[in-house]
Design a protein around this motif. Sequence first.
Motif, PDB file in Angstrom:
ATOM      1  N   VAL A  80       0.863  -1.180   0.000  1.00  0.00           N
ATOM      2  CA  VAL A  80       0.000   0.000   0.000  1.00  0.00           C
ATOM      3  C   VAL A  80       0.897   1.227   0.000  1.00  0.00           C
ATOM      4  O   VAL A  80       1.652   1.455   0.941  1.00  0.00           O
ATOM      5  N   SER A  81       0.830   1.984  -1.069  1.00  0.00           N
ATOM      6  CA  SER A  81       1.621   3.210  -1.159  1.00  0.00           C
ATOM      7  C   SER A  81       1.025   4.258  -0.223  1.00  0.00           C
ATOM      8  O   SER A  81      -0.181   4.484  -0.223  1.00  0.00           O
ATOM      9  N   MET A  82       1.870   4.891   0.583  1.00  0.00           N
ATOM     10  CA  MET A  82       1.392   5.812   1.617  1.00  0.00           C
ATOM     11  C   MET A  82       2.077   7.162   1.463  1.00  0.00           C
ATOM     12  O   MET A  82       3.278   7.295   1.719  1.00  0.00           O
ATOM     13  N   CYS A  83       1.293   8.157   1.045  1.00  0.00           N
ATOM     14  CA  CYS A  83       1.869   9.445   0.686  1.00  0.00           C
ATOM     15  C   CYS A  83       2.256  10.297   1.886  1.00  0.00           C
ATOM     16  O   CYS A  83       3.110  11.179   1.785  1.00  0.00           O
ATOM     17  N   GLY A  84       1.600  10.072   3.032  1.00  0.00           N
ATOM     18  CA  GLY A  84       1.871  10.881   4.218  1.00  0.00           C
ATOM     19  C   GLY A  84       1.176  12.228   4.234  1.00  0.00           C
ATOM     20  O   GLY A  84       1.317  12.987   5.193  1.00  0.00           O
ATOM     21  N   LYS A  85       0.393  12.529   3.194  1.00  0.00           N
ATOM     22  CA  LYS A  85      -0.191  13.867   3.074  1.00  0.00           C
ATOM     23  C   LYS A  85      -1.718  13.871   3.045  1.00  0.00           C
ATOM     24  O   LYS A  85      -2.330  14.875   3.424  1.00  0.00           O
ATOM     25  N   CYS A  86      -2.342  12.799   2.574  1.00  0.00           N
ATOM     26  CA  CYS A  86      -3.798  12.790   2.451  1.00  0.00           C
ATOM     27  C   CYS A  86      -4.435  12.715   3.836  1.00  0.00           C
ATOM     28  O   CYS A  86      -3.768  12.498   4.843  1.00  0.00           O
ATOM     29  N   ARG A  87      -5.754  12.861   3.902  1.00  0.00           N
ATOM     30  CA  ARG A  87      -6.425  12.920   5.202  1.00  0.00           C
ATOM     31  C   ARG A  87      -6.320  11.603   5.960  1.00  0.00           C
ATOM     32  O   ARG A  87      -6.298  11.594   7.186  1.00  0.00           O
TER      33      ARG A  87
ATOM     34  N   ARG B 274      -4.357   6.618   9.590  1.00  0.00           N
ATOM     35  CA  ARG B 274      -4.883   5.437   8.896  1.00  0.00           C
ATOM     36  C   ARG B 274      -4.261   5.330   7.501  1.00  0.00           C
ATOM     37  O   ARG B 274      -4.947   5.295   6.480  1.00  0.00           O
ATOM     38  N   PRO B 275      -2.928   5.259   7.436  1.00  0.00           N
ATOM     39  CA  PRO B 275      -2.260   5.303   6.130  1.00  0.00           C
ATOM     40  C   PRO B 275      -2.560   4.112   5.240  1.00  0.00           C
ATOM     41  O   PRO B 275      -2.336   4.179   4.022  1.00  0.00           O
TER      42      PRO B 275
ATOM     43  N   THR C  69      12.262  -1.615  -9.181  1.00  0.00           N
ATOM     44  CA  THR C  69      12.362  -0.192  -8.871  1.00  0.00           C
ATOM     45  C   THR C  69      11.027   0.261  -8.301  1.00  0.00           C
ATOM     46  O   THR C  69       9.988   0.132  -8.953  1.00  0.00           O
ATOM     47  N   LEU C  70      11.068   0.774  -7.067  1.00  0.00           N
ATOM     48  CA  LEU C  70       9.864   1.177  -6.341  1.00  0.00           C
ATOM     49  C   LEU C  70       9.979   2.632  -5.918  1.00  0.00           C
ATOM     50  O   LEU C  70      11.081   3.162  -5.724  1.00  0.00           O
ATOM     51  N   HIS C  71       8.813   3.258  -5.741  1.00  0.00           N
ATOM     52  CA  HIS C  71       8.790   4.572  -5.126  1.00  0.00           C
ATOM     53  C   HIS C  71       9.064   4.415  -3.635  1.00  0.00           C
ATOM     54  O   HIS C  71       8.720   3.396  -3.023  1.00  0.00           O
ATOM     55  N   VAL C  72       9.684   5.432  -3.041  1.00  0.00           N
ATOM     56  CA  VAL C  72      10.020   5.324  -1.615  1.00  0.00           C
ATOM     57  C   VAL C  72       8.777   5.182  -0.744  1.00  0.00           C
ATOM     58  O   VAL C  72       8.867   4.693   0.391  1.00  0.00           O
ATOM     59  N   ASP C  73       7.607   5.574  -1.247  1.00  0.00           N
ATOM     60  CA  ASP C  73       6.375   5.409  -0.467  1.00  0.00           C
ATOM     61  C   ASP C  73       5.967   3.948  -0.338  1.00  0.00           C
ATOM     62  O   ASP C  73       5.073   3.620   0.444  1.00  0.00           O
ATOM     63  N   ASN C  74       6.605   3.060  -1.106  1.00  0.00           N
ATOM     64  CA  ASN C  74       6.333   1.624  -1.024  1.00  0.00           C
ATOM     65  C   ASN C  74       7.480   0.851  -0.376  1.00  0.00           C
ATOM     66  O   ASN C  74       7.561  -0.368  -0.507  1.00  0.00           O
TER      67      ASN C  74
ATOM     68  N   SER D  81      -4.506  -2.828   9.250  1.00  0.00           N
ATOM     69  CA  SER D  81      -4.538  -1.427   9.713  1.00  0.00           C
ATOM     70  C   SER D  81      -3.111  -0.917   9.960  1.00  0.00           C
ATOM     71  O   SER D  81      -2.797  -0.298  10.975  1.00  0.00           O
ATOM     72  N   ALA D  82      -2.248  -1.191   8.994  1.00  0.00           N
ATOM     73  CA  ALA D  82      -0.808  -0.999   9.179  1.00  0.00           C
ATOM     74  C   ALA D  82      -0.377   0.457   9.119  1.00  0.00           C
ATOM     75  O   ALA D  82      -0.899   1.254   8.349  1.00  0.00           O
ATOM     76  N   ARG D  83       0.624   0.740   9.920  1.00  0.00           N
ATOM     77  CA  ARG D  83       1.458   1.936   9.810  1.00  0.00           C
ATOM     78  C   ARG D  83       2.863   1.386   9.590  1.00  0.00           C
ATOM     79  O   ARG D  83       3.638   1.252  10.544  1.00  0.00           O
ATOM     80  N   PRO D  84       3.195   1.030   8.343  1.00  0.00           N
ATOM     81  CA  PRO D  84       4.372   0.195   8.081  1.00  0.00           C
ATOM     82  C   PRO D  84       5.674   0.687   8.698  1.00  0.00           C
ATOM     83  O   PRO D  84       6.455  -0.130   9.204  1.00  0.00           O
TER      84      PRO D  84
END
Length: 371
Positions: free
Chosen positions: A90-97, A103-104, A146-151, A315-318
């Motif tokens: 689950v890609s987690m941007c850190g910015k959305c609500r 609840r990332p 190759t992954l984005h750092v959000d993953n 309900s992860a906060r990786p």
Amino acid sequence: MEQIGKAVVWREKNQPVVVERVVVEAPRRGEVMIKLAACGVCHSDLSATNGTIPFTPPVILGHEGAGRVVAVGEGVDEYKVGDHVLSSFVSMCGKCRYCQTGRPQLCDQAARTTTTLPDRTVRTRDLAGHALSVFSGCGVMAEYATLHVDNVVKVDATVPLEKAALIGCGVMTGVGAAINTAKVTPGSTAVVFGCGGVGLNAIQGCAIAGATMIIAIDTSDAKLDMARQFGATHSVNATGVDNIVKAINALTRGGADYAFECVGSGDIAAQAYGCLGKGGTAVVVGVAPLTDRTSIKTASLTFGEKTLTGSYFGSARPREDFPRLLRLYHTHQLKLDELITRTYTIDEAPQAFADLSAGRNARGVIVFPSQ
């Protein structure tokens, strides 16, 4: 610098996966390239190949990976070459609500990374030059990715990567369902439907949280035997049981505090809810077909103050939970070694999927050569 390596590719619905040599491009801004050490063979990967989870082929599979960073893109300062990392599907941007409210796992960005990186492009192509999508923004059932750092999540280098890989999905999903989603309390009673990889982890999550009666339910005696190794105090083979809800209510003397559906079935979700006592919580963890439905008696929600909820990725906060789970492994509270039924080479991936489909493994793991 791009790399050429083997990857497990799904090209046609209900057909065996294939192993191909693919091209993996160098990381761009905000990305890292990983040389994989191991990747778990998860039921979600199988669900993509049989249409339970809708994907359009061709797709490089794999989302439960562990490896070492071998290249970093522009603007990346939190990772360096040599870091041990796990993939987070689950890609987690850190910015959305959702990220901002703790609840990332529900991050808005995740919907844009089901088969691509967050910018909706991929860094993978076959040797004919055709782009290859990647499962959940990862595609880590491959020698390189190759992954984005959000993953990506950095982890302690002292845990063997073939063990640590399991944290990235099955362990986090099952243990997290018990600890994060349900918040199982000490001395409570829990029931787990389905003793595959995720169900076994839900069982050990309940045990870690202090549940004193943990009932495992499956149709396989071999899986029920394994469930006891992970903390189940009781087991029930559902084959031949006329009414599993009545059987569990009798065993628990009035119903369980918690129940976990780890199969992916609307009917079993209803059974999990039905075996709750007053004030109980049923958690649906398995991924059911999109057409599936669950039916419950609505009034029981009111009069029994029962809860029916879902749990996605435990309900992860990786970045907090992955290291925490590895600390539990270090202190022998979390079982990882025991989950691995068999390891495979990448060339044996078709057999790994066949074994998964036949229910032979708690977890199969593809291990890549170190050089």
